[in-house]
Motif scaffolding. Structure first.
Motif, short mmCIF file in Angstrom:
data_model
loop_
_atom_site.label_atom_id
_atom_site.label_comp_id
_atom_site.label_asym_id
_atom_site.label_seq_id
_atom_site.Cartn_x
_atom_site.Cartn_y
_atom_site.Cartn_z
N LEU A 1 0.82 -1.25 -0.10
CA LEU A 1 -0.18 0.00 0.22
C LEU A 1 0.81 1.50 -0.61
CD1 LEU A 1 -2.54 -0.79 2.71
CD2 LEU A 1 -2.53 -1.25 -0.30
N TYR A 2 1.34 0.95 0.80
CA TYR A 2 2.80 1.87 0.37
C TYR A 2 3.31 2.11 -0.64
CZ TYR A 2 2.48 2.88 5.54
OH TYR A 2 1.82 2.65 6.74
N ASN A 3 3.44 1.56 -1.22
CA ASN A 3 4.28 0.92 -2.45
C ASN A 3 3.28 1.95 -3.11
OD1 ASN A 3 6.25 0.32 -4.65
ND2 ASN A 3 4.75 -0.50 -5.75
N ALA B 1 5.72 11.55 -2.00
CA ALA B 1 5.70 9.77 -3.07
C ALA B 1 7.22 9.25 -2.05
CB ALA B 1 6.27 10.53 -4.75
N LYS B 2 8.25 9.91 -2.23
CA LYS B 2 9.82 9.70 -1.24
C LYS B 2 9.48 9.16 -0.36
CE LYS B 2 12.99 12.26 -1.91
NZ LYS B 2 14.12 13.12 -1.65
N THR C 1 9.64 4.85 1.25
CA THR C 1 10.68 4.91 2.11
C THR C 1 10.08 3.78 2.85
OG1 THR C 1 11.90 7.02 1.73
CG2 THR C 1 12.30 5.74 3.62
N GLN C 2 9.08 4.22 3.38
CA GLN C 2 8.20 3.15 4.30
C GLN C 2 8.09 1.63 3.36
OE1 GLN C 2 4.94 5.15 6.78
NE2 GLN C 2 5.71 7.17 5.09
N ALA C 3 7.72 2.08 2.32
CA ALA C 3 7.76 1.03 1.58
C ALA C 3 8.99 0.04 1.99
CB ALA C 3 7.05 0.84 0.43
N LEU C 4 10.14 0.69 1.78
CA LEU C 4 11.09 -0.26 1.47
C LEU C 4 11.36 -1.10 2.61
CD1 LEU C 4 13.23 -1.14 -0.31
CD2 LEU C 4 14.68 0.74 -0.16
N GLU C 5 11.00 0.00 4.11
CA GLU C 5 11.44 -0.21 4.77
C GLU C 5 10.67 -1.56 5.77
OE1 GLU C 5 10.42 3.28 7.43
OE2 GLU C 5 12.34 3.92 7.15
#
Length: 339
Positions: free
Chosen positions: A283-285, A300-301, A305-309
């Protein structure tokens, strides 16, 4: 975790573009595993060729045929997916004798530059295996541009190979280092061959995911087409009271709306979905892709960032974050494929 943090910092401060160039998310192509391969070959006892492959990897390619020098790739391989058609050998390769997969579960590559050479290209970047990161350069065959498959989805294909010295990355194979009559049990050099296909799913094909109106996502989308956002949310609420829904149904509908450029409604569905599933990395992506398309680069960033975490395999997020400093306000539009 420490290894990933170092890699994350590395990709944010290296990249192939000059500051005068912009990044358009429309040119981002997630690698499709089912139509890609990554295999390797090593020489045994001086003559025999032993081959294997990695069955699980993740990647994302940035490619604009009008500016091929901006091509970029971020790539991650699961070491435990190694397959040499021999279970004992595969377990040995995962062990401390070779890759030590328990401590170093991933192989990573992040490009830093691409230069045209003849009809093809030379890709330069950082390859990380175990605790070693080295800069490498390798050729890729001339890309054929953006193609359309039988479903009219856009796709790009990159093919190439590279030979490396495994011992330079600490992949020693201690039990296979003996030399007899001048011949090593296994060569130090390993040849890697790859074919990577990146794809963006178009609207007509993505609609196939939503055709079944008996499925939650299909009924929510049908409600949206019949009565708009309020009716779609009403059906979602009704379904949620009947059964525990995961994040996928509403995200599929929201993603379809984003493809259709119905950005405000897509945002409303994504934010509601995130409210119900606050730890879902995808969902963050999706929200990162939406805000990039809307030109809201700060958000967007933050979302990427949260998606990657939450999911270190999200190479879309890696690639966007690596290049995001080249995005230009409202001029940055596009979409990230994936659902």
């Amino acid at each position: 975790m420490k290894q990933f943090t170092i890699y994350f910092i590395l990709i944010l401060f290296t990249g192939p573009f000059s500051k005068a160039q912009s990044f358009n998310i429309e040119h981002l192509y997630p690698i499709e595993l089912s139509h890609s391969y990554l295999q390797f070959e090593i020489t045994y006892m001086g003559y025999a060729k032993v081959k294997g492959n990695f069955g699980k990897f993740y990647g994302s390619v940035y490619y604009n045929p009008e500016a091929p020098n901006q091509t970029s790739v971020s790539f991650q391989v699961d070491v435990e997916s190694i397959d040499t058609n021999n279970d004992w050998r595969d377990k040995d390769l995962q062990s401390g004798n070779w890759f030590l997969a328990e401590e170093f579960p991933h192989i990573r590559f992040s490009s830093t530059s691409v230069e045209k050479q003849g009809e093809g290209f030379i890709v330069t970047g950082d390859l990380s295996i175990k605790e070693t990161t080295k800069e490498i350069s390798f050729p890729i065959a001339p890309p054929m541009g953006v193609l359309q498959d039988i479903r009219k989805d856009d796709q790009v294909i990159f093919v190439g190979e590279y030979t490396l010295n495994r011992k330079e990355y600490g992949v020693m194979g201690k039990n296979w280092s003996q030399v007899k009559e001048g011949i090593a049990a296994l060569s130090d050099e390993v040849t890697i061959e790859f074919s990577l296909l990146g794809k963006q799913i178009n609207e007509s094909n993505f609609a196939n995911f939503l055709r079944n109106t008996e499925a939650p996502h299909g009924s929510i989308y049908a409600a949206y087409k019949a009565g708009g956002l309020d009716q779609a949310l009403a059906i979602y609420d009704s379904l949620s009271t009947q059964t525990a829904l995961d994040a996928r149904p509403l995200n599929l509908v929201a993603y379809m709306l984003m493809i259709q450029n119905k950005l405000v409604d897509a945002q409303a569905l994504m934010e509601r979905n995130l409210q119900d599933h606050p730890d879902n990395a995808n969902l963050y992506n999706s929200l990162g892709g939406l805000h990039a398309r809307m030109g809201d680069l700060g958000q967007a960033k933050a979302y990427y960032t949260q998606a990657l975490e939450r999911d270190s395999t999200n190479m879309n997020a890696v690639e966007v974050l690596k290049q995001s400093r080249y995005m230009i306000g409202g001029r940055t539009i596009g979409r990230v494929s994936g659902h």
